[in-house]
Each structure stands twice: as C-alpha cells, then as structure tokens.
Design a protein around this motif. Structure first.
Motif, PDB file in Angstrom:
ATOM      1  N   SER A  46       0.854  -1.174   0.000  1.00  0.00           N
ATOM      2  CA  SER A  46       0.000   0.000   0.000  1.00  0.00           C
ATOM      3  C   SER A  46       0.900   1.237   0.000  1.00  0.00           C
ATOM      4  N   LEU A  47       0.285   2.371  -0.199  1.00  0.00           N
ATOM      5  CA  LEU A  47       1.094   3.595  -0.229  1.00  0.00           C
ATOM      6  C   LEU A  47       1.775   3.841   1.109  1.00  0.00           C
ATOM      7  N   ASP A  48       1.103   3.375   2.197  1.00  0.00           N
ATOM      8  CA  ASP A  48       1.703   3.575   3.516  1.00  0.00           C
ATOM      9  C   ASP A  48       2.993   2.776   3.666  1.00  0.00           C
ATOM     10  N   ASN A  49       3.051   1.675   2.948  1.00  0.00           N
ATOM     11  CA  ASN A  49       4.213   0.810   3.102  1.00  0.00           C
ATOM     12  C   ASN A  49       5.328   1.112   2.113  1.00  0.00           C
ATOM     13  N   VAL A  50       5.078   2.063   1.223  1.00  0.00           N
ATOM     14  CA  VAL A  50       6.125   2.366   0.250  1.00  0.00           C
ATOM     15  C   VAL A  50       7.306   2.977   1.002  1.00  0.00           C
ATOM     16  N   PRO A  51       8.460   2.356   0.926  1.00  0.00           N
ATOM     17  CA  PRO A  51       9.588   2.890   1.691  1.00  0.00           C
ATOM     18  C   PRO A  51      10.124   4.161   1.052  1.00  0.00           C
ATOM     19  N   GLU A  52      10.801   4.902   1.867  1.00  0.00           N
ATOM     20  CA  GLU A  52      11.392   6.140   1.347  1.00  0.00           C
ATOM     21  C   GLU A  52      12.541   5.764   0.426  1.00  0.00           C
ATOM     22  N   ILE A  53      12.455   6.231  -0.802  1.00  0.00           N
ATOM     23  CA  ILE A  53      13.456   5.808  -1.761  1.00  0.00           C
ATOM     24  C   ILE A  53      14.658   6.731  -1.726  1.00  0.00           C
ATOM     25  N   ALA A  54      15.746   6.203  -2.277  1.00  0.00           N
ATOM     26  CA  ALA A  54      16.937   7.036  -2.395  1.00  0.00           C
ATOM     27  C   ALA A  54      16.709   8.029  -3.521  1.00  0.00           C
TER      28      ALA A  54
ATOM     29  N   ASN B 205       7.901  10.476  -7.877  1.00  0.00           N
ATOM     30  CA  ASN B 205       9.098   9.871  -8.471  1.00  0.00           C
ATOM     31  C   ASN B 205       9.177   8.390  -8.162  1.00  0.00           C
ATOM     32  N   SER B 206       8.802   8.066  -6.902  1.00  0.00           N
ATOM     33  CA  SER B 206       8.843   6.659  -6.494  1.00  0.00           C
ATOM     34  C   SER B 206       7.908   5.831  -7.362  1.00  0.00           C
ATOM     35  N   GLU B 207       6.671   6.329  -7.538  1.00  0.00           N
ATOM     36  CA  GLU B 207       5.692   5.588  -8.348  1.00  0.00           C
ATOM     37  C   GLU B 207       6.179   5.428  -9.780  1.00  0.00           C
ATOM     38  N   GLU B 208       6.691   6.534 -10.336  1.00  0.00           N
ATOM     39  CA  GLU B 208       7.192   6.494 -11.718  1.00  0.00           C
ATOM     40  C   GLU B 208       8.376   5.537 -11.848  1.00  0.00           C
ATOM     41  N   SER B 209       9.254   5.636 -10.875  1.00  0.00           N
ATOM     42  CA  SER B 209      10.455   4.803 -10.944  1.00  0.00           C
ATOM     43  C   SER B 209      10.113   3.328 -10.765  1.00  0.00           C
ATOM     44  N   GLN B 210       9.223   3.056  -9.822  1.00  0.00           N
ATOM     45  CA  GLN B 210       8.807   1.658  -9.617  1.00  0.00           C
ATOM     46  C   GLN B 210       8.184   1.105 -10.889  1.00  0.00           C
ATOM     47  N   GLU B 211       7.345   1.929 -11.507  1.00  0.00           N
ATOM     48  CA  GLU B 211       6.664   1.499 -12.730  1.00  0.00           C
ATOM     49  C   GLU B 211       7.690   1.208 -13.841  1.00  0.00           C
ATOM     50  N   MET B 212       8.669   2.090 -13.933  1.00  0.00           N
ATOM     51  CA  MET B 212       9.694   1.921 -14.972  1.00  0.00           C
ATOM     52  C   MET B 212      10.520   0.661 -14.709  1.00  0.00           C
ATOM     53  N   LEU B 213      10.913   0.477 -13.457  1.00  0.00           N
ATOM     54  CA  LEU B 213      11.738  -0.697 -13.135  1.00  0.00           C
ATOM     55  C   LEU B 213      10.961  -2.001 -13.312  1.00  0.00           C
ATOM     56  N   ASP B 214       9.683  -1.971 -12.989  1.00  0.00           N
ATOM     57  CA  ASP B 214       8.873  -3.180 -13.208  1.00  0.00           C
ATOM     58  C   ASP B 214       8.750  -3.485 -14.695  1.00  0.00           C
TER      59      ASP B 214
ATOM     60  N   LEU C 158       9.215  -0.833 -23.750  1.00  0.00           N
ATOM     61  CA  LEU C 158       8.893  -0.143 -22.488  1.00  0.00           C
ATOM     62  C   LEU C 158       7.715   0.796 -22.667  1.00  0.00           C
ATOM     63  N   ARG C 159       7.641   1.456 -23.809  1.00  0.00           N
ATOM     64  CA  ARG C 159       6.506   2.343 -24.101  1.00  0.00           C
ATOM     65  C   ARG C 159       5.203   1.544 -24.068  1.00  0.00           C
ATOM     66  N   ASP C 160       5.279   0.354 -24.674  1.00  0.00           N
ATOM     67  CA  ASP C 160       4.074  -0.503 -24.678  1.00  0.00           C
ATOM     68  C   ASP C 160       3.711  -0.925 -23.255  1.00  0.00           C
ATOM     69  N   LEU C 161       4.718  -1.337 -22.519  1.00  0.00           N
ATOM     70  CA  LEU C 161       4.455  -1.854 -21.167  1.00  0.00           C
ATOM     71  C   LEU C 161       3.933  -0.768 -20.233  1.00  0.00           C
ATOM     72  N   ILE C 162       4.532   0.404 -20.315  1.00  0.00           N
ATOM     73  CA  ILE C 162       4.108   1.491 -19.400  1.00  0.00           C
ATOM     74  C   ILE C 162       2.818   2.140 -19.882  1.00  0.00           C
TER      75      ILE C 162
END
Lengths: 187, 164
Positions: free
Chosen positions: B81-89, B101-110, B158-162
């Motif tokens: 959940s959003l509460d559990n999203v750790p603070e990213i570097a 940024n965290s959401e975008e980055s997580q999405e990109m890395l996935d 990646l464009r297709d996936l995201i």
C-alpha cells in the motif's frame, strides 16, 4: 498503441540514473561486503537469499504429502475387530431386546397357560365321554352276561326238572316191575 | 583461493561504489541494495568458474542487475500500500515529489524487469549506468549497431508496457 512517448521513457530512465546513495551508505555496504566474503562465513541473517523454487516446491510437496497422510490416517476407518464388534452388537441387541424380552416372555407364559388350560379341559371332557361310554358298554356287557347266566341257570333247572321227572318215572317203573317180580315169585 | 580474494578486494575497491549505486537505482532502497551487495560478493567468492571470467567488472555489474531484478520479482509490489512504500533514495526533497518519483520509478523498473535478458541488460547499461554504446557492445560481445537496435527495441517495448 502506446500513449507514452519515447522522451518520457528517456526522462524517467534519466531520473533513475540520477539516483545516488549517500556516501555513508556506500561505505557501509562496501565494508559489509568485504567482511562477508573475507570471513567466508556470512551469517544467514544477513542473507536475503531465499530457497530455490525447486527446494520450495519439494518442501511444499513433502508438506502436502505429510498432511495428506496424517489426514488419511486420522479420517480412515480403524481395522475392524470382529470380537469387539460382535460384543458391541450383542450388548446393543441385549439392551434393545431386554425390555421387549420380558414382555414377550410374559405373553408367551400366558399363552402357554391358556393353551394348557384349554387342552386340559378338552382332554378332561374327552376322557369323561370315553369313560362314560366304556362304563355303559361295561354295564351292557354285564347285563348281557347276567342274562346269559340266567338263561343257562334256567336251562339247567329245566334239565334238572326233566331229569327229576325221568327219575321219578324210572323209579315208578322200577317199583312197578319190582312189584310185578315179587308177585311173580309169590306166585 | 588467495588470488581470488585479492581480485575480489580489488573489484570491491574499484567498482564497489558503482555496484552499490546500481543496486540502489534498481531497487530504490539503500538497505536492500546493501543486502544485495553482500550477496553479490558472496556469490562471486563462491563461483567456481571465476577463472574463466575476463572482465570482472562487467561480470559483477551483470550479476548485480540480475540480483536486483530477481529481488524485484520476489517483491509483490502490487501488495504494497502507499503507507508501506519505503522512502526511496532520491535527490528530491519534497515528499510529494518523492512519492511521484517513487511511483514512476517503480513502474519503470517493473517494466524493465519484464524485458528479455539482453535488452534489459542493454537498457540498464545504456540509460541507468550511462555507459557508451562501445563499452556496452564490448561487454555484451555485440556490435554497437546491434546494441543500438537492442536499445531502440527495448525502449519501444517499455513504451508498450508502461502505456498499457
């Protein structure tokens, strides 16, 4: 068709490339890695390695088989003990029949009593009838025998009377002859 | 054995920071990157075919990428959940920016995780490690043209996936 363009992808990738860990964290990670492999005994608590999927699958399968075996052992019917089963059935039948057995015994007793009484009455009646008939027959036979005896006695008396007459006549004839003989001699 | 340890110490001194930074970028968590860093070097020290490796640095980076994406695969990001999203570097200071940024980055890395191994490697080396095509081609035993094509296809994928 994608609704995100290439530049956006590149922008995000660039953002990722700009992430930098702190200097302290980097130092700490390097020291920890150095300690880990130089000592050659990395403690398991530091590892985040999880078992391989094959080991996980094998463990899950083993657990499943054990669970199935235990459930099967618990839920399966125990081997039938014939003697115990017989004793239980006997006890059950006894307990269930105990009440009705007494009732049946009473009824049977009463029935036998009734039958015996009836049979005795019938036997007595039959016996009385037979005895009466025998007595009547006996009386008849006695009467017949007495009649026959009377007839015989009468016949004997009659014969005696006839013999008596004959004797009288003979005696008279003898007397006559004797008289005649005497007269002849006298003559 | 001593030779191996020496080489690993040398690698750690030379590329330790770079490997840790890569792991941090791919996991977005310093603590996890630290764990993976240690695991990486333990794996390297136990690897039996280490003598055959010509480029230790490239091999270590490739192994780090695989470790990081293996970790990402194990993580059920959807369960967080959003509460559990750790603070990213991150270099951003605003919490909202951090979250976005965290959401975008997580999405990109996935999305990168879903790529095949070669395009994934190429994308990471080119766009996250910012390496030139020539170096990447050398490390991947391909021509620069092949690496460019690989990266181009990977970006489209990646464009297709995201963009789904």
């Amino acid at each position: 068709m994608s609704n995100i363009d290439e530049n956006e992808i590149l922008r995000r990738l660039e953002k990722l490339s700009q992430i930098k860990p702190t200097h302290e964290a980097t130092e700490r990670a390097i020291n920890r890695a150095r300690l880990g492999f130089s000592w050659g005994t990395a403690t398991r608590s530091y590892k985040i390695k999880s078992p391989s999927p094959i080991i996980k699958f094998a463990a899950a399968a083993a657990l499943l088989i054990c669970a199935g075996y235990i459930i099967g052992r618990v839920s399966s019917a125990q081997p039938v003990d014939i003697e115990q089963l017989r004793a239980e059935i006997e006890a059950s039948l006894r307990s269930s029949l105990a009440a009705s057995c007494e009732q049946i015994k009473d009824e049977l007793h009463q029935q036998v009593q009734r039958d015996l009484t009836e049979f005795a009455a019938q036997t007595l009646a039959a016996s009385t009838t037979a005895t009466d008939q025998r007595l009547i027959e006996l009386i008849r036979l006695i009467d017949a025998a007495r009649m026959q005896d009377h007839l015989r006695v009468a016949a004997a008396i009659e014969k005696i009377e006839m013999d008596k007459e004959k004797l009288g006549n003979g005696l008279q004839a003898l007397a006559t002859r004797t008289n005649e003989l005497l007269r002849t001699e006298q003559n | 054995m001593e030779n191996r340890q020496e080489k690993l110490f040398e690698l750690l001194d030379k590329s330790g920071a770079s490997l840790y930074a890569l792991l941090t970028r791919l996991t977005l968590r310093e603590d996890v990157a630290e764990e993976l860093m240690q695991e990486l070097f333990i794996k390297l020290s136990n690897y039996k075919g280490l003598r055959k490796i010509k480029n230790w640095n490239a091999y270590a980076h490739k192994a780090a990428v695989n470790l990081a994406f293996d970790w990402r695969r194990r993580q059920k990001r959807a369960c967080l959940s959003l509460d559990n999203v750790p603070e990213i570097a991150s270099n951003e200071k605003s919490p909202l920016s951090n979250l976005i940024n965290s959401e975008e980055s997580q999405e990109m890395l996935d999305a990168i995780r879903q790529l095949n191994k070669a395009p994934r490697q190429a994308i990471v080396m080119r766009y996250i490690q910012q390496q030139p095509y020539e170096d990447i081609a050398e490390q991947m035993n391909k021509t620069t043209h092949q690496v460019r094509a690989l990266c181009h296809k990977a970006i489209n994928r990646l464009r297709d996936l995201i963009g789904k």
